[in-house]
Design an enzyme around this catalytic site. Structure first.
Site, PDB file in Angstrom:
ATOM      1  CB  SER A  53      -0.937  -0.002   1.219  1.00  0.00           C
ATOM      2  OG  SER A  53      -0.222  -0.275   2.402  1.00  0.00           O
ATOM      3  CE  LYS A 121       0.174  -8.436   3.669  1.00  0.00           C
ATOM      4  NZ  LYS A 121      -0.451  -8.273   2.338  1.00  0.00           N
ATOM      5  CD  GLU A 190      -7.459  -5.769   1.505  1.00  0.00           C
ATOM      6  OE1 GLU A 190      -6.315  -6.284   1.463  1.00  0.00           O
ATOM      7  OE2 GLU A 190      -7.702  -4.620   1.082  1.00  0.00           O
TER       8      GLU A 190
END
Ligand code: KIV
Length: 272
Positions: A53, A121, A190
């Site tokens: 992000s 990740k 998510e």
């Protein structure tokens, strides 16, 4: 509300599994630079995610796709210098693990070696099984990421809630089990329905960390800029803002401009 919890001087992947076992919720937040990471770590956040992000909030891209491995390593190495307690997990960015397991391993090794991070990740289930296995075989802890996986945004077309339909929910449950079976230490879920998060979290022994996935996840993650209210145009239902830093910063900066223009700053005491 008082929270009974064990003290962890240093959070490890084992601590997270232990927290789940003990019913202690896990806190996770993003950070991308030294100064922010220092504050986040000192506030006892368990996991710091150097998320891709960064592509949105640090670099201003519309999606997470453009960020490079070099850029992720730059962010991660700044974060790691600040951190004394949290486990630091770094996203492998889009395009650095999808083509084959060897490439995935090379990317993970670069992140670990060049930034000093503690784990990586990556997004997806069955599709990236071979890559995850290869990374794990090298002794690098891996966190999974299921549900809305932003690196696949052009496949989905929108950022709406995933796995509302039975077929997608079934795949998610089986992917979660797969991630546990192959040795991931946890996974982000998510933007999926809260009931599905409960089903998944109850059926595996590794922690689920939710974002827009409801209260049944074993932990929660937010993007730090969202939590602090710096991204004031981003208003998803799941987001709880703890500050309105956009307004506070804007008014402080406007005041500075005024003070310079009116020759109020610097004053007698603020000069040598
Ligand atoms: O990149 C990121 O910040 C993330 C979180 C939203 C989980 O993957």
């Amino acid at each position: 509300m008082s929270v009974v919890k064990k003290e962890y001087k240093r959070v490890t992947v084992k601590s997270l599994i232990e927290m789940k076992k003990n019913g202690e919720k896990i806190s996770m937040l993003t950070a991308y630079d030294y100064s922010m990471a220092k504050i986040v770590d000192a506030a006892n956040v368990d996991v710091i995610l150097v998320g891709d992000s960064a592509s949105n909030v640090m670099a201003g891209h519309e999606t997470t796709l453009p960020i490079t491995l070099d850029q992720m390593i730059y962010h991660a190495s700044s974060v790691i210098k600040a951190v004394k307690r949290a486990l630091v997990v770094v996203d492998i960015p889009f395009g650095y693990y999808q083509s084959d397991p060897k490439e995935a391993l090379r990317s993970a090794i670069r992140i670990m070696k060049e930034s000093g991070a503690h784990a990586v990740k990556l997004e997806g289930g069955k599709e990236v099984e071979a890559s995850i296995k290869r990374i794990l075989k090298a002794g690098i802890p891996v966190m999974g990421h299921l549900g809305l996986i932003p690196q696949s945004i052009y496949k989905f077309g929108t950022y709406t809630v995933r796995a509302r339909e039975e077929e997608e929910a079934k795949k998610l449950i089986s992917d979660a089990k797969l991630l546990e079976d192959i040795g991931c230490f946890g996974m982000v879920l998510e933007k999926i329905p809260a009931d599905l998060t409960k089903t998944v979290s109850d059926s595996i022994s590794i922690p689920t960390i939710g974002i827009g996935a409801g209260r049944h996840a074993d932990g929660q993650v937010l993007v730090i800029h969202d939590l602090l209210g710096m991204t004031h145009e981003f208003n998803p239902r799941f987001l709880r803002r703890y500050m309105n830093l956009y307004e506070e910063m804007s008014s402080a900066i406007s005041q500075y401009v005024t003070d310079v223009k009116t020759k109020d700053f610097p004053n007698e005491e603020e000069q040598y």
